[in-house]
Design a protein around this motif. Structure first.
Motif, short mmCIF file in Angstrom:
data_model
loop_
_atom_site.label_atom_id
_atom_site.label_comp_id
_atom_site.label_asym_id
_atom_site.label_seq_id
_atom_site.Cartn_x
_atom_site.Cartn_y
_atom_site.Cartn_z
N SER A 39 0.87 -1.17 0.00
CA SER A 39 0.00 0.00 0.00
C SER A 39 0.90 1.22 0.00
N HIS A 73 3.34 -5.48 2.79
CA HIS A 73 2.50 -6.45 3.50
C HIS A 73 3.17 -7.81 3.62
N ASP A 81 -8.40 -0.29 3.09
CA ASP A 81 -9.10 -0.61 4.32
C ASP A 81 -8.09 -0.74 5.44
N VAL A 82 -8.03 0.25 6.31
CA VAL A 82 -7.06 0.25 7.40
C VAL A 82 -7.39 -0.82 8.43
N SER A 83 -8.65 -1.19 8.55
CA SER A 83 -9.13 -2.24 9.45
C SER A 83 -9.22 -1.79 10.90
N PHE A 84 -8.42 -0.83 11.29
CA PHE A 84 -8.41 -0.40 12.68
C PHE A 84 -8.84 1.07 12.77
N SER A 85 -10.02 1.32 13.31
CA SER A 85 -10.53 2.69 13.41
C SER A 85 -9.69 3.52 14.36
N GLU A 111 -6.94 5.16 12.40
CA GLU A 111 -7.46 6.27 11.61
C GLU A 111 -7.68 7.50 12.47
N HIS A 118 -1.61 -2.03 16.71
CA HIS A 118 -2.32 -1.75 15.46
C HIS A 118 -1.48 -0.86 14.53
N VAL A 141 -0.38 -1.86 10.71
CA VAL A 141 -0.77 -1.08 9.54
C VAL A 141 0.41 -0.35 8.91
#
Length: 274
Positions: free
Chosen positions: A54, A83, A167-171, A174, A207, A211
């Motif tokens: 990414s 990744h 899609d970061v997957s972890f709010s 963000e 997290h 990421v």
């Protein structure tokens, strides 16, 4: 019947500039990997050919597939996120704007961290890749060099900005990134970020590593150093760059800056000032 069509045209010259073009095959664990973090006074074009990665620009994370193009202007914070350790093939173009902004609409006519990801049709992508391989071979005349560079800019102008984000997957990540983006000049602790993100410090750090492959404190330090470098480029004093980028200790700031950029802030300013 005679037909005469005339047009008087004026051509603004392009200022001389330096450019570096590389074709790269590299893995995440390679000692030559230069994409851990990236801030510099040049414009950059990244063209993906393969690899599970990414790309982060400012606080936005873009999904990357073969053919993806990422552009950044001077001092937009960016780095490639690996990744896995698969082979990552890409083109990397770095060039100085040299007051040529009128030719660089895609780079400068947008907000920082927006519309960095571009896509081309398959035919246009093949044309771009062909241009880049031809430029790599060298041996061309000045006219051919300028033609290929301007053709590349024309292709970028025709590209479609992709507005999607990965899609970061972890709010919590963000929320933390958004808070850092808006408040980097003020005191920020990882503890405060974790409370703001409604998770524990350990969870937030885990997290971030998942990421971005770095801790919140390392990301914050890199972000502030990038801001400081841009401020120096724009003429700020060392003290101003220190304070406005969020560092509270000028001596520590100078030491961190030198460790990252290889020179003191004062020498860096002398090198990059237009």
């Amino acid at each position: 019947m005679d037909l005469i069509r005339e047009s008087e045209l004026s051509y603004a010259p392009m200022n001389a500039f330096e450019m570096k073009l590389s074709y790269v095959e590299i893995t995440r664990d390679s000692p030559n990997n230069q994409y851990n973090s990236h801030v510099h006074p040049e414009c950059e074009i990244y063209v993906n050919l393969s690899g599970d990665v990414s790309f982060m620009v400012e606080n936005r994370i873009y999904p990357i597939v073969p053919g993806s193009i990422v552009i950044t202007r001077p001092y937009e914070y960016h780095h490639c996120i690996y990744h896995n350790n698969d082979l990552h093939k890409h083109f990397w173009i770095l060039f100085s704007p040299s007051e040529n902004q009128r030719f660089l609409r895609r780079f400068f006519e947008r907000r920082a961290g927006n519309e960095n990801l571009l896509t081309l049709s398959s035919e246009q992508q093949m044309e771009l890749n062909g241009l880049l391989f031809e430029m790599l071979e060298g041996g061309e005349s000045d006219l051919q060099r300028q033609y290929r560079f301007l053709k590349m800019l024309c292709l970028l102008d025709a590209a479609t900005p992709a507005r999607l984000q990965a899609d970061v997957s972890f709010s919590d990540v963000e929320r933390a990134l958004e808070h850092i983006e808006q408040n980097y000049a003020f005191p920020i602790t990882v503890s405060a970020l974790s409370k703001l993100s409604h998770v524990s410090v350990n969870t937030l750090e885990r997290h971030f590593e998942a990421v971005l492959h770095m801790s919140p404190s390392v990301y914050l330090k890199k972000k502030r150093l990038g801001i400081a470098a841009e401020l120096l480029y724009k003429g700020a004093t060392v003290g101003e760059a220190c304070r406005r980028s969020g560092f509270s200790d000028e001596s520590r700031f100078i030491a961190l800056f030198k460790k990252t950029y290889g020179v003191t802030p004062m020498k860096y300013k002398a090198q990059v000032r237009p």
